[in-house]
Design a protein around this motif. Structure first.
Motif, PDB file in Angstrom:
ATOM      1  N   ILE A  35       0.858  -1.182   0.000  1.00 53.36           N
ATOM      2  CA  ILE A  35       0.000   0.000   0.000  1.00 53.36           C
ATOM      3  C   ILE A  35       0.897   1.236   0.000  1.00 53.36           C
ATOM      4  O   ILE A  35       1.809   1.361   0.839  1.00 53.36           O
ATOM      5  CB  ILE A  35      -0.938   0.009   1.219  1.00 53.36           C
ATOM      6  CG1 ILE A  35      -1.710  -1.309   1.291  1.00 53.36           C
ATOM      7  CG2 ILE A  35      -1.900   1.169   1.159  1.00 53.36           C
ATOM      8  CD1 ILE A  35      -2.547  -1.469   2.523  1.00 53.36           C
ATOM      9  N   CYS A  36       0.634   2.154  -0.924  1.00 54.98           N
ATOM     10  CA  CYS A  36       1.513   3.300  -1.157  1.00 54.98           C
ATOM     11  C   CYS A  36       1.074   4.513  -0.331  1.00 54.98           C
ATOM     12  O   CYS A  36      -0.117   4.685  -0.039  1.00 54.98           O
ATOM     13  CB  CYS A  36       1.528   3.678  -2.640  1.00 54.98           C
ATOM     14  SG  CYS A  36       1.926   2.306  -3.733  1.00 54.98           S
ATOM     15  N   SER A  37       2.066   5.357   0.003  1.00 52.19           N
ATOM     16  CA  SER A  37       1.850   6.678   0.627  1.00 52.19           C
ATOM     17  C   SER A  37       1.014   6.574   1.899  1.00 52.19           C
ATOM     18  O   SER A  37       0.016   7.285   2.065  1.00 52.19           O
ATOM     19  CB  SER A  37       1.200   7.643  -0.366  1.00 52.19           C
ATOM     20  OG  SER A  37       1.973   7.760  -1.529  1.00 52.19           O
ATOM     21  N   VAL A  38       1.430   5.695   2.778  1.00 50.33           N
ATOM     22  CA  VAL A  38       0.728   5.484   4.044  1.00 50.33           C
ATOM     23  C   VAL A  38       1.489   6.224   5.144  1.00 50.33           C
ATOM     24  O   VAL A  38       2.718   6.082   5.239  1.00 50.33           O
ATOM     25  CB  VAL A  38       0.614   3.985   4.376  1.00 50.33           C
ATOM     26  CG1 VAL A  38      -0.099   3.781   5.699  1.00 50.33           C
ATOM     27  CG2 VAL A  38      -0.117   3.264   3.262  1.00 50.33           C
ATOM     28  N   PRO A  39       0.843   7.011   5.983  1.00 49.37           N
ATOM     29  CA  PRO A  39       1.555   7.669   7.098  1.00 49.37           C
ATOM     30  C   PRO A  39       2.008   6.652   8.136  1.00 49.37           C
ATOM     31  O   PRO A  39       1.411   5.577   8.291  1.00 49.37           O
ATOM     32  CB  PRO A  39       0.513   8.641   7.656  1.00 49.37           C
ATOM     33  CG  PRO A  39      -0.795   8.099   7.226  1.00 49.37           C
ATOM     34  CD  PRO A  39      -0.563   7.418   5.911  1.00 49.37           C
ATOM     35  N   ILE A  40       3.038   7.016   8.858  1.00 52.17           N
ATOM     36  CA  ILE A  40       3.619   6.096   9.835  1.00 52.17           C
ATOM     37  C   ILE A  40       2.695   5.897  11.035  1.00 52.17           C
ATOM     38  O   ILE A  40       2.842   4.935  11.787  1.00 52.17           O
ATOM     39  CB  ILE A  40       4.998   6.634  10.290  1.00 52.17           C
ATOM     40  CG1 ILE A  40       5.790   5.529  10.993  1.00 52.17           C
ATOM     41  CG2 ILE A  40       4.834   7.853  11.178  1.00 52.17           C
ATOM     42  CD1 ILE A  40       7.209   5.917  11.324  1.00 52.17           C
ATOM     43  N   SER A  41       1.703   6.780  11.207  1.00 55.62           N
ATOM     44  CA  SER A  41       0.758   6.626  12.321  1.00 55.62           C
ATOM     45  C   SER A  41      -0.043   5.328  12.211  1.00 55.62           C
ATOM     46  O   SER A  41      -0.472   4.768  13.227  1.00 55.62           O
ATOM     47  CB  SER A  41      -0.187   7.826  12.375  1.00 55.62           C
ATOM     48  OG  SER A  41      -0.906   7.952  11.157  1.00 55.62           O
ATOM     49  N   VAL A  42      -0.261   4.823  10.978  1.00 54.68           N
ATOM     50  CA  VAL A  42      -0.981   3.558  10.806  1.00 54.68           C
ATOM     51  C   VAL A  42      -0.170   2.414  11.414  1.00 54.68           C
ATOM     52  O   VAL A  42      -0.710   1.546  12.108  1.00 54.68           O
ATOM     53  CB  VAL A  42      -1.265   3.308   9.313  1.00 54.68           C
ATOM     54  CG1 VAL A  42      -2.015   2.005   9.125  1.00 54.68           C
ATOM     55  CG2 VAL A  42      -2.053   4.466   8.726  1.00 54.68           C
ATOM     56  N   MET A  43       1.120   2.417  11.161  1.00 55.41           N
ATOM     57  CA  MET A  43       1.970   1.370  11.714  1.00 55.41           C
ATOM     58  C   MET A  43       2.096   1.489  13.224  1.00 55.41           C
ATOM     59  O   MET A  43       2.154   0.474  13.941  1.00 55.41           O
ATOM     60  CB  MET A  43       3.358   1.447  11.061  1.00 55.41           C
ATOM     61  CG  MET A  43       4.262   0.286  11.403  1.00 55.41           C
ATOM     62  SD  MET A  43       3.592  -1.278  10.784  1.00 55.41           S
ATOM     63  CE  MET A  43       4.626  -2.454  11.656  1.00 55.41           C
ATOM     64  N   GLU A  44       2.126   2.702  13.739  1.00 53.28           N
ATOM     65  CA  GLU A  44       2.223   2.887  15.187  1.00 53.28           C
ATOM     66  C   GLU A  44       0.990   2.354  15.899  1.00 53.28           C
ATOM     67  O   GLU A  44       1.093   1.734  16.964  1.00 53.28           O
ATOM     68  CB  GLU A  44       2.425   4.372  15.504  1.00 53.28           C
ATOM     69  CG  GLU A  44       3.782   4.904  15.069  1.00 53.28           C
ATOM     70  CD  GLU A  44       3.911   6.396  15.303  1.00 53.28           C
ATOM     71  OE1 GLU A  44       2.877   7.022  15.671  1.00 53.28           O
ATOM     72  OE2 GLU A  44       5.011   6.946  15.116  1.00 53.28           O
ATOM     73  N   SER A  45      -0.197   2.579  15.330  1.00 46.69           N
ATOM     74  CA  SER A  45      -1.416   2.040  15.951  1.00 46.69           C
ATOM     75  C   SER A  45      -1.431   0.518  15.908  1.00 46.69           C
ATOM     76  O   SER A  45      -1.907  -0.140  16.841  1.00 46.69           O
ATOM     77  CB  SER A  45      -2.652   2.602  15.243  1.00 46.69           C
ATOM     78  OG  SER A  45      -2.701   2.152  13.891  1.00 46.69           O
ATOM     79  N   PHE A  46      -0.864  -0.081  14.844  1.00 48.54           N
ATOM     80  CA  PHE A  46      -0.802  -1.543  14.764  1.00 48.54           C
ATOM     81  C   PHE A  46       0.174  -2.098  15.801  1.00 48.54           C
ATOM     82  O   PHE A  46      -0.057  -3.169  16.389  1.00 48.54           O
ATOM     83  CB  PHE A  46      -0.401  -1.968  13.356  1.00 48.54           C
ATOM     84  CG  PHE A  46      -0.313  -3.462  13.159  1.00 48.54           C
ATOM     85  CD1 PHE A  46      -1.456  -4.233  13.125  1.00 48.54           C
ATOM     86  CD2 PHE A  46       0.918  -4.091  13.024  1.00 48.54           C
ATOM     87  CE1 PHE A  46      -1.386  -5.606  12.963  1.00 48.54           C
ATOM     88  CE2 PHE A  46       0.997  -5.453  12.852  1.00 48.54           C
ATOM     89  CZ  PHE A  46      -0.155  -6.213  12.820  1.00 48.54           C
ATOM     90  N   ARG A  47       1.260  -1.389  16.043  1.00 53.61           N
ATOM     91  CA  ARG A  47       2.222  -1.839  17.055  1.00 53.61           C
ATOM     92  C   ARG A  47       1.644  -1.753  18.460  1.00 53.61           C
ATOM     93  O   ARG A  47       2.068  -2.486  19.350  1.00 53.61           O
ATOM     94  CB  ARG A  47       3.492  -1.000  16.951  1.00 53.61           C
ATOM     95  CG  ARG A  47       4.353  -1.308  15.727  1.00 53.61           C
ATOM     96  CD  ARG A  47       5.462  -0.309  15.569  1.00 53.61           C
ATOM     97  NE  ARG A  47       6.269  -0.583  14.369  1.00 53.61           N
ATOM     98  CZ  ARG A  47       7.138   0.279  13.858  1.00 53.61           C
ATOM     99  NH1 ARG A  47       7.327   1.464  14.434  1.00 53.61           N
ATOM    100  NH2 ARG A  47       7.831  -0.038  12.784  1.00 53.61           N
ATOM    101  N   GLN A  48       0.689  -0.869  18.659  1.00 54.09           N
ATOM    102  CA  GLN A  48       0.061  -0.747  19.971  1.00 54.09           C
ATOM    103  C   GLN A  48      -0.948  -1.849  20.254  1.00 54.09           C
ATOM    104  O   GLN A  48      -1.545  -1.871  21.335  1.00 54.09           O
ATOM    105  CB  GLN A  48      -0.631   0.613  20.095  1.00 54.09           C
ATOM    106  CG  GLN A  48       0.329   1.787  20.086  1.00 54.09           C
ATOM    107  CD  GLN A  48      -0.382   3.122  20.035  1.00 54.09           C
ATOM    108  OE1 GLN A  48      -1.620   3.172  20.087  1.00 54.09           O
ATOM    109  NE2 GLN A  48       0.359   4.209  19.940  1.00 54.09           N
ATOM    110  N   GLY A  49      -1.162  -2.739  19.304  1.00 59.86           N
ATOM    111  CA  GLY A  49      -2.093  -3.845  19.495  1.00 59.86           C
ATOM    112  C   GLY A  49      -3.489  -3.579  18.972  1.00 59.86           C
ATOM    113  O   GLY A  49      -4.377  -4.406  19.198  1.00 59.86           O
ATOM    114  N   LEU A  50      -3.711  -2.459  18.265  1.00 60.78           N
ATOM    115  CA  LEU A  50      -5.035  -2.173  17.711  1.00 60.78           C
ATOM    116  C   LEU A  50      -5.228  -2.920  16.399  1.00 60.78           C
ATOM    117  O   LEU A  50      -4.269  -3.108  15.635  1.00 60.78           O
ATOM    118  CB  LEU A  50      -5.197  -0.666  17.484  1.00 60.78           C
ATOM    119  CG  LEU A  50      -5.088   0.214  18.733  1.00 60.78           C
ATOM    120  CD1 LEU A  50      -5.189   1.677  18.356  1.00 60.78           C
ATOM    121  CD2 LEU A  50      -6.162  -0.139  19.748  1.00 60.78           C
ATOM    122  N   PRO A  51      -6.433  -3.374  16.087  1.00 60.49           N
ATOM    123  CA  PRO A  51      -6.664  -4.122  14.838  1.00 60.49           C
ATOM    124  C   PRO A  51      -6.518  -3.227  13.623  1.00 60.49           C
ATOM    125  O   PRO A  51      -6.907  -2.053  13.635  1.00 60.49           O
ATOM    126  CB  PRO A  51      -8.093  -4.641  15.000  1.00 60.49           C
ATOM    127  CG  PRO A  51      -8.738  -3.699  15.951  1.00 60.49           C
ATOM    128  CD  PRO A  51      -7.664  -3.253  16.899  1.00 60.49           C
TER     129      PRO A  51
END
Length: 795
Positions: free
Chosen positions: A553-569
């Motif tokens: 997936i292109c041009s994704v902000p890093i906040s998406v990955m941070e929320s995934f690392r926090q355990g959110l679906p």
């Protein structure tokens, strides 16, 4: 003379004719269901019977095929979202029993609470994901993608107030297949176990009348629960049946060369719902729409038979799979297959708004006479000004003659000087305050005072909204005429109507600039049917349901990955054509029974519309079949209203939830409903009512005062029809004096306690505040006297 022949009358009894003997081969005759006519009378009775039998068999085979595929080797694992409904429930102990089968293989997930369970004996595989306790958005996002919701109850109370609130939200969004389990009944004393089971049974009958409660105390009981999860009938959610969706199993972020904050996100998971095409857009719930560059096919990490390296090479695969492995090894761990790469010519555009052209309006080229007149007027305006040598024409245009009036420039300079003085004074004041400040310790009583100050501000705002709502209920749409401003100026955008129901109103008249940014369908219902028909008939190329894929997936902000690392679906949905474009959505909602807070029009709310989550400022209007709809200033608690808002296009059916954010960050459920249509031409009319008092009353004439306060306003609003609260109708005949008194004629004699009203109307539009990024709420607490978790930790 011969007697006349008898003729049967109109009331003669008509007996049913004899049908004859049944044919032997009629029962074996097969009629194709597709070639039959839609008209029932064109078919014989045996053909209609065979057609119904064929359709019944087709539905049964489709249900069985879906049940056999889900959780098996060719399908995705059964996704089970574990939702604890009580704060005292420990899900870890309950899930440990599900892992106790000796023949089962367990794959633990390090990043989130959950695991993958492979059971070769039952030929099934499950993925269990535990929802974060108290996080409402995470529970709703998991319910959008889960095949089954496993509710874990407390043995004594069942569920608490937070669990009851979560159940209300899940029922409003749409509940997939579910199961109820209770852990810890065996730990209770023997005398209390029977009472606890009866209490839970009564509580379950209200919310889940047909559900069965599964105890989780032994390995045998856990095996019964697994068998029930494997064989239960699947309930479908309308908004995800026509779209491909995926719950991320693994994710990897690769920053771009330009910035570390934006990059390519690699998401791995099982495809569900429909076939996923790389040229379509993908929506990450809570973060927005994005493009895909390619789709990879890594080996399935949770295969039931790992010896057979079938991967995604299944029957009916039409696309070519490219092998990027250097050695060309046979082992699946070393093979990387690229299923599809995006084609720029066929890929959907990410453009969501129309870029309006300010010069798009119709213009006429000036004639030669108009050009000559313009040149002559320019010559007359030219003045002779003394300038130094070497000055260009451009510089000379800025030189002001001594005789010119420079009052405007002097005023601007004075304003600039005033602003500079104000800025200097504020800087001096701030510096002096900084110098005078001292550090000191704050006692607990001071903390209480600070808390009371915040509470007082919130209560004052709520009290003001409550007063406005009460006034609007007692005196709907009534406003006071201003005395310092003429009414013809204050209400210049309003108009009068002979009849609100029958008077015409052009939907393309006086549109705002925001309407130049949105998209509109010529016939929305026809477009929706066409898109759904294409999905059913055409076979799309891409990743088939059940494949384990990796999306780039292109041009994704890093906040998406941070929320995934926090355990959110991390939930992804593919978009249908046009669903990335902005338009005007109309939603039918009804006020939630557990919420009594005042909600004003154009107040920002949080929307859960189908698979989307966003913030916007809506308008409210009645749900009716009329061509014009009156604006409701507040969200009424007793009727169904239509919510109009700027948002991306979504094809119904889709469920709708409205939340309001508190000052402390918590989200309250305000209303629930469904998506009605996408229609920018829905006319919402704001009504204003000016009131006056009858001063002198004659037979059918009356002198009215206090509606206007000058003679010009009376003449301006003279064509508008008047009405009274007691049902009389009339019109203004002439003004009297200069203080706003007017002579009015009515269809009957007025009462002294009656009130004269004048209705004015104006079309209103929603406020453009759409934002797809919704912050995570504070963990939900039902008791409003308790502080949120974050504030308690700070104290």
């Amino acid at each position: 003379m011969a007697a006349a022949a008898h003729r049967a009358g109109a009331l003669k009894q008509q007996n049913k004719p004899h049908k004859g003997r049944k044919q032997r081969g009629a029962a074996q005759r097969r009629v194709p269901a597709k070639t039959l006519s839609r008209r029932r009378r064109d078919l014989a009775k045996p053909d209609r019977r065979h057609r119904a039998l064929q359709l019944r068999r087709q539905r049964k085979e489709a249900v069985l095929a879906e049940k056999r595929k889900l959780g098996r080797r060719d399908g995705p694992p059964r996704l089970v979202a574990v939702v604890p409904l009580h704060a005292a429930v420990v899900t870890h102990d309950a899930l440990r029993l599900l892992q106790s089968d000796e023949s089962a293989l367990v794959h633990e997930n390090e990043r989130a609470e959950g695991f993958v369970l492979l059971c070769p004996r039952l030929k099934q595989r499950w993925r269990f994901v535990t929802a974060p306790m108290g996080n409402l958005h995470a529970v709703l996002d998991l319910a959008k993608a889960a095949d089954t919701l496993l509710f874990v109850l407390d043995p004594l109370d069942g569920w608490d107030s937070t669990g009851d609130y979560f159940l209300s939200c899940l029922f409003a969004q749409g509940l997939p297949s579910y199961a109820l389990a209770v852990h810890g009944v065996a730990d209770l004393p023997q005398k209390k176990q029977t009472d606890a089971k009866k209490k839970l049974g009564k509580a379950i009958e209200k919310r889940f009348p047909e559900a069965k409660l599964f105890p989780l105390n032994t390995e045998q009981e856990s095996l019964l629960l697994l068998r029930h999860l494997a064989s239960q009938k699947q309930r479908h959610l309308a908004f995800r049946d026509r779209r491909a969706y995926l719950l991320a199993q693994e994710a990897e972020f690769m920053p771009s060369h330009d910035s570390d904050l934006v990059g390519t996100l690699k998401v791995s998971g099982f495809v569900r719902g429909r076939t996923l095409n790389v040229n379509s857009l993908v929506h990450i719930v809570g973060h927005g729409d994005f493009l895909m560059s390619q789709v990879d096919a890594p080996p399935d990490p949770f295969s039931l038979n790992p010896r057979v390296a079938k991967g995604q090479q299944r029957k009916g695969q039409d696309m070519e799979i490219q092998d990027d492995s250097v050695d060309g090894a046979v082992e699946m761990e070393e093979v990387l297959k690229v299923l599809m790469k995006a084609d720029p010519r066929r890929q959907e555009s990410l453009q969501s708004e129309v870029i309006p052209d300010p010069m798009e309006g119709e213009q006429t080229w000036p004639t030669e006479e108009e050009l000559k007149e313009a040149e002559e007027s320019l010559k007359e305006r030219r003045k002779v000004v003394k300038v130094p040598k070497g000055t260009s024409n451009y510089q000379a245009a800025w030189i002001v003659d001594d005789g010119e009036d420079g009052s405007e420039e002097e005023e601007e300079e004075d304003n600039m000087e005033d602003e500079d003085l104000m800025a200097e004074a504020s800087q001096v004041g701030e510096s002096s305050e900084e110098e005078e400040c001292e550090t000191m310790t704050v006692a607990e009583s001071a903390r209480d005072d600070l808390y009371d100050e915040k509470l007082d501000e919130d209560e004052e705002q709520m009290l003001e909204k409550y007063k406005q709502e009460r006034l609007d209920q007692m005196f709907p749409d009534e406003v006071d005429t201003p005395r310092n401003l003429p009414a013809r100026v204050r209400f210049q955008k309003y108009r009068g109507l002979k009849s609100f129901r029958t008077s015409p109103w052009d939907p393309k008249e006086n549109l705002p600039r925001d309407y130049a940014r949105i998209f509109q369908f010529q016939d929305f219902s026809r477009t929706r049917k066409h898109v759904f028909r294409q999905i059913e008939k055409e076979e799309t190329e891409g990743a088939v349901v059940g494949w384990y894929v990796t999306l780039h997936i292109c041009s994704v902000p890093i906040s998406v990955m941070e929320s995934f690392r926090q355990g959110l679906p991390l939930v992804l949905f593919s978009l249908l054509p046009h669903e990335q474009k902005m338009s005007v959505l109309n939603l039918v909602v009804r006020r939630h029974l557990g919420n009594n807070e005042t909600v004003k029009a154009k107040e920002e709310l949080i929307f859960h519309c189908g698979f989307r989550r966003f913030r916007a400022s809506p308008l409210y209007s009645p749900h009716s079949s009329a061509d014009k709809h009156k604006l409701e200033r507040f969200l009424r608690p007793d009727v169904a209203l239509v919510v109009t808002v700027y948002a991306p296009i979504t094809f119904p059916p889709a469920s709708v939830l409205l939340f309001k954010q508190r000052s402390n960050g918590m989200h309250d459920l305000v209303a629930t409903g469904f998506l009605l249509s996408v229609d920018p031409d829905r006319i919402i009319i704001k009504r204003l009512v000016l009131s006056g008092h009858p001063f002198k009353i004659f037979s059918k004439m009356a002198v009215v005062r206090y509606m206007f306060f000058n003679r010009e306003d009376v003449l301006w609003f003279k064509p508008v029809e008047l009405r009274t609260k007691w049902g009389r109708r009339g019109h203004i005949t002439e003004p009297l004096g200069t203080h706003g008194h007017m002579k009015c004629h009515f269809d009957g004699q007025l009462k002294s306690q009656d009130t004269v009203l004048l209705n004015l109307y104006k079309r209103v539009f929603p406020k453009w505040t759409y934002d797809p990024h919704v912050p995570e709420p504070v963990p939900w607490v039902r008791n409003e006297q308790q502080l949120p978790v974050q504030e308690v930790e700070m104290e």
